[in-house]
Design an enzyme around this catalytic site. Sequence first.
Site, PDB file in Angstrom:
ATOM      1  CG  LEU A 161      -1.970  -1.091   1.292  1.00 30.75           C
ATOM      2  CD1 LEU A 161      -2.747  -0.999   2.576  1.00 30.75           C
ATOM      3  CD2 LEU A 161      -2.911  -1.001   0.097  1.00 30.75           C
ATOM      4  N   GLY A 162       2.047   1.204   0.541  1.00 34.97           N
ATOM      5  CA  GLY A 162       2.892   2.387   0.610  1.00 34.97           C
ATOM      6  C   GLY A 162       3.931   2.217   1.692  1.00 34.97           C
ATOM      7  CG  HIS A 163       8.199   3.552   3.206  1.00 33.46           C
ATOM      8  ND1 HIS A 163       8.908   2.371   3.120  1.00 33.46           N
ATOM      9  CD2 HIS A 163       8.807   4.282   4.152  1.00 33.46           C
ATOM     10  CE1 HIS A 163       9.902   2.400   3.958  1.00 33.46           C
ATOM     11  NE2 HIS A 163       9.873   3.557   4.608  1.00 33.46           N
ATOM     12  N   GLY A 164       5.391   3.532   5.344  1.00 31.13           N
ATOM     13  CA  GLY A 164       4.983   4.218   6.555  1.00 31.13           C
ATOM     14  C   GLY A 164       6.165   4.715   7.355  1.00 31.13           C
ATOM     15  CB  ALA A 165       6.309   6.071  10.792  1.00 25.01           C
ATOM     16  CB  VAL A 211       1.688   0.059   4.978  1.00 21.25           C
ATOM     17  CG1 VAL A 211       0.309  -0.331   5.485  1.00 21.25           C
ATOM     18  CG2 VAL A 211       2.417   0.905   6.000  1.00 21.25           C
ATOM     19  CE  LYS A 225       1.947   1.646  10.863  1.00 18.90           C
ATOM     20  NZ  LYS A 225       1.671   2.816  11.729  1.00 18.90           N
ATOM     21  CG  ASP A 285      -0.395  15.209  15.382  1.00 16.62           C
ATOM     22  OD1 ASP A 285      -0.862  16.307  15.035  1.00 16.62           O
ATOM     23  OD2 ASP A 285       0.358  14.530  14.682  1.00 16.62           O
TER      24      ASP A 285
END
Length: 1530
Positions: free
Chosen positions: A941-945, A949, A969, A1068
């Site tokens: 799905l993409g790159h996380g912290a 992911v 994750k 946050d």
Amino acid sequence: MDYITRQTFVKLALFIFTVLRSSCALLEKAAEDPVHPNPLQSSPAEDSDVSFCDFESPCSWTLSSHSTGGDWFITSAQQHRSSRRDTQPIRDYSTGKSEGHFLLLKPSSSHLSAGRCSFHMTSPVVLSSGPFCHLQLARFQPEPHAGNISAFVKHTDSTDIKPIDLTIKEQESDSSQWEVLEAVIGQLNEPFQVTVQYSACSSHEVGFLAFDSLELKNCVMGDDYVDLGSDCEKYSSLQCHSGGCIEKQRVCDFHTDCPEGEDEGLICSTLPLGSYCSFELGSCGWLAADTQSSWRLVSGQQLIEDTHLLGTTLKNTQGHFLFLKVRGHGDEREALVQSPALPSTISNQDCQLQFSLYRYGDFNGTVLLSVVESGASAPALIWERSGHWKDAWQEITLPITEILNGFHLKVQAFWTSGSKADIALDDISLSAACFDTELNELLHEGLPHDLDFSPLPEPSASEASPITWWFTSCGASGPFGPTQAQCDSAYRNTNVSVVVGKEGPLRGVQMWKVPATNTYKISAYGAAGGKGAKNHNKRSHGVFISATFPLEKGDILYILIGHQGEDACPGRNPQTHKICLGESSVIEDGFDSDGSALKWAGGGGGGGGATYIYRMENGQPLPLLIAAGGGGKAYLEDPESSQDQSFREQYENDTTVSGVSGRSGAAGGGGGWSDVSSLSWAGKSLVEGGQGGSSCPEALSVLGWATFGGFGGGGGACSAGGGGGGYRGGDAPLLDDISADGQDGLSFVHPMGKIFLQPLAAMESHGEAEIVVYLNCSHCKTQSCKRDEDTKLILCLCDSDEVLAPDNVTCAGTKHSLCQFINKHLQHNSSPLVCPPLVVPMGSLADGPPSLVFIMAVIVSTVVTGVVLTCASLTLIYYRKKNHLHAVRIRLQSPEYKLSKIRSSTIMTDYNPNYGYFGKAASLSELKEVPRKNITLLRALGHGAFGEVYEGQVLGMNGENTAMQVAIKTLPEICSEQDEMDFLMEALIMSKFSHQNIVRCIGVSLQILPRFILLELMTGGDMKSFLRLNRPRTNHSSSLSMLELLHMARDIALGCRYLEENHFIHRDIAARNCLLTCPGPDRVAKIGDFGMARDIYRASYYRKGGRAMLPVKWMPPEAFLEGIFTCKTDTWSFGVLLWEIFSLGYMPYPCKTNQEVLEFVTGGGRMDPPKSCPGPVYRIMTQCWQHCPEHRPNFTTILERINYCTQDPDVINTPLPVECGPPVEEEGGTVIRPDGSGSMTPLLVARSLSQDASPRASITSVTPQALKPRLQLQRPVHLTQEVGTYRETLEPCWAEPVPASGVCPGPWLQVPEHRPCSRSSSSSGSQKLKNKTKNLWNPTYGSWVLESFGRGKSALCHTQSMPLSCNPTSVSAPSSTSEHTDPVVEVNANVSASPPPSAAPSQTTLTPTAAPSRKSPTGAAGVSLATVMDLAKLQSFPCGNVNYAYDEQSYETESLPVVVSKSLEPSTSSAATSSLVALSQPGSFTHKPLVKRHASYGHEDVRRYTQPEKPTRDRDSGFSLSEDLSVTPV
């Protein structure tokens, strides 16, 4: 030649190694086979072999011989043939074969005629015998004769003769007719011999007489197996140690039949749980079968104050028992208690059930006992009784006539209304014969643990090592001492043998008999105090003290081992358990300001018991050594006391000082030596029995919190801690202060002893005691000695530079001094030794100090060697690390590689346990572990912290064997410890939440690398991107409505209310951290990122000086000014979130930097409402932005007001604003990563608004609308072709600087102070570099990492703001900052651009450091150059906290690439070293690198390579590094 030399050295080394190895082998063999100095000493097994004769080998028995030929002959059945077959044996007895040998008596006729009528056999000398020693032999005498056979015992050191009777034990039934004779010898403590004598005076009287298998059985002390006496049957009775037998039915029946009590000792402890229970150590598994039953475990002492008992017997009963109070006025009509599951019985002959039952009162009912077998349809009733009984215990014995297969016992009581009686059950036992027939074998396993005071061998100088006796609590704990059975089990296979007192003050006291007269070193360890409920960092240690005492053989030492004071936690009931977990604070809330109790009490730790060692003189106890116990800790730790605060331990050695108990207050004081106390919570003194005190009455009555002091006088606890036991007990606080600890007791050493080690508080558990034979080293010069293992002598120890002299006492300085000492003590007629000269070592003062040249040479050589080694090591480390990182980057660059890399590994985890959530402690064990085999990864799905992911499936989560769609994750295998802790902390935080508006944590997979967190799959993406994607535009209508925006705001408010109710601060709340379940109308918004909460809770402080990112634009004033974070902080952030929602995803505080936002907010400024924002919604925002936190509403109020808005027609019918900015494609394009990267280095595009810039370094465009910021790239080589992309679109008009007033008059948004979006004249090139950044974002579940590189530094910022104008034809200055500003990275160009205020908006000049001039390919109305642009590449590192650089894979390209041929012209300036990216006219190819822009920040602590200079202004990203702010740690 070198080869030959090396071979020689190798052979020499092998030769030396062989010699050394042979020597070591000889030494080891000598050590393993020591020479016995006394050949008469032998082991018990050898003695047993010596006393046995089967005549198959040489015999040690002495035979009488009155003639030269002898009277006894060793023969066999084959050798001795007789005319009559029935007059001789056909085989011997020992082997049972015809070849076997036996002893035949055949005296000569001359000997008989001489009148010698006695023939005998004498055994070897036996030093001593046990109680079961007996003689056994086999005799063959087929015909009766007048001769007589007898046996007697004769002591070797006297003339006393003791006859013993020979009896026939058994006789063979076959024709061999061997008879076994046996005679009991018994226990003899002196050396003796056994003689077997046959008397006959004629050959006719002798007849045929043969003997075989002469043996002295069980005569050697220490035999592992002891045969039973002649009066005991092996399988039907038990042989007692001191003689005598008892029936198996009487074993383990709670009646001591053997004199030493072994029939109720170790044998009973081996029985199954529940089959032998006196309830002194607990319920033994006997439990009530239903929760409504009234059976409970009590003691007679607990019933003393019960005024509702009908009789007095139970009050006077010692120990514990099961008690049932029958009162017929209630609804209860029956009660049931049953045993644990018992194994099958193996015998029904000697198996019986015995128990004691008490029943007194008016009982209209029945008590019955039944056996419930496994698999049986109905229980078998074996006993039933009704009617009235007396006020006394009744002992009931029932035979078990059948073999049971897996069963349990059940006791039931039934009664009718009006019954009023007391019923008790105690001493339940199934005899040992029910489960084991070999009782004697079980008994003999415990023979090394004789319970009598049998004297041990007296220690002497010849022993190999000092004898040590170690005494413990025998596994017991709590306020009462151990039992005999516990100590027998604890000291099994040791040299300790004690007798434990059973009644009175000696109950639980261990009595030990001194084996020999000697000086003993006695070391005592007091027990530690208990911990408080919320004061469990460090317990009060018990005191260790050691002294030497002269003791005589036969002295009885009384040893009371102190028990540790009980800890307050875990609680005994649900309410106290919550207090221990931190979920309840009723005790703190119920205390006055002075610390005194108001209502609640309890939670303190019990005092530790002291260890007492004493002996009796004239019937009175005399203390020898007392080690004090530690005081109990209070409920809370005293904030004014230091953690490392320590007190000097003291002791008393004056017997005239009274040993009083400690002062008792709310908690109990510690017990002393000879005091008397009537308080139940005070620790008892030694003369009272030393029991620990119970909890204070307030703790028992309110919370039922029972925290006892330890055995040995430990005081009971209240909210304050109990005092420790000792010679003088420790005091307890007078008031029940929740932070007042109990004091330690006082230790004691009797004057007759000599202190060996000063007292030291060091014991952290139960007390102990050690007794060692003390080595007297007073004759040694150094007062220290040891026992030599070879000679068994005491040798004095000398200093390291001295040698022990031959007298084993004196220490000589050197070999020269030793030689002089020997010559001094030689006799006059002996020649003196030639002493070696006194050798002075080189480098000593005798040679004078070393020269300066030598010292300098050593220093220089050392320094040079160190520098060379250091440089070599650093170089090696650098290259190895460089190569390793390069390999890791190549391997881990592709997400597909991680999909296939699933490898088993063991997780090693550590985390900070001091922080919890919702009042609960965080533990990795609470995370739901999902087997890796049930997880399937589908796509990235993409790159996380942290890492990639993925979308995946997991089986077995919904109770069915169906797959569940989840988001996964991952944490890369190669990562820092901080990343791993952050990853685990985020999993722990999210696992604590259970709410429909918070992203749910499905589970984790931490046991196998890489580690996974399974989250709820949110297909709608993040809220900010969704809002931006669905903005209404001029040619594009949106499906969103004002009601849907209110529903999304309501969903987030619901999640925030859940967090607020559980006292959790998110820190946050922003649109970028909110996710949507789906993009359709049924979407639900959820809070999905806890990055800042994770960072706060992972450490014990907020790192002000670290690299943490702070969301300044979402923070209230008190947060970024004072570092205060409360639930009202989230209220302020929610107000900013509302602004984001109703502005459809724009950046708050448009055109303002972080510093400007700080000044704006602290000065009282607030944002204007977004366009078309309804008034009630904006009022909610302004209420959330109140300066005083107390004036801000809570989320319950916010939810009410949002619900009002959803019901207001004026609000929900308000149309959304229509944007006339750029099309949606420019905001949400995908990142296209080309295959190649080239070798281009991105440079900063320096843009100037000045018209008088150098014309050689500038290009003027005639079409201002097409002006775009471009990326200048430096190439080391000339390229002929490039692949470029373009998209001709209009920039949004809201981020451009407007030189004249009225150009940017936003019709729906007014920025405070009407500041234009242009940079001030003080902005430097480095600041512009910082303002250009790269955003890395995971579309759904990731976090933001913002990073850019420039001249050895990086910066983190954002480039989003609100539009200021809707005019699509507005003039755009290229130096402005827009929501879609292109990233620009400076590498090595020095840029200085300071545009004057009067810069013309219609002309833009780009001033690079150096650029060759280029001609437009079209040569038309303006200069249109095909720019040289390559795609940047995003470097993927294996960890979450990483730095991201630009390269060719970070920009979005057009779907149709345009290949433009370019010719590079040589530069006319010597300073021109880089190429230029120009701007094109309308209609020409315009290359614009597109980058995904979403407002967020990096949750991880992003580390920059070097420290950049302090910029004058920040981008309006909304985030700032924590080191730029003054944040107080919280």
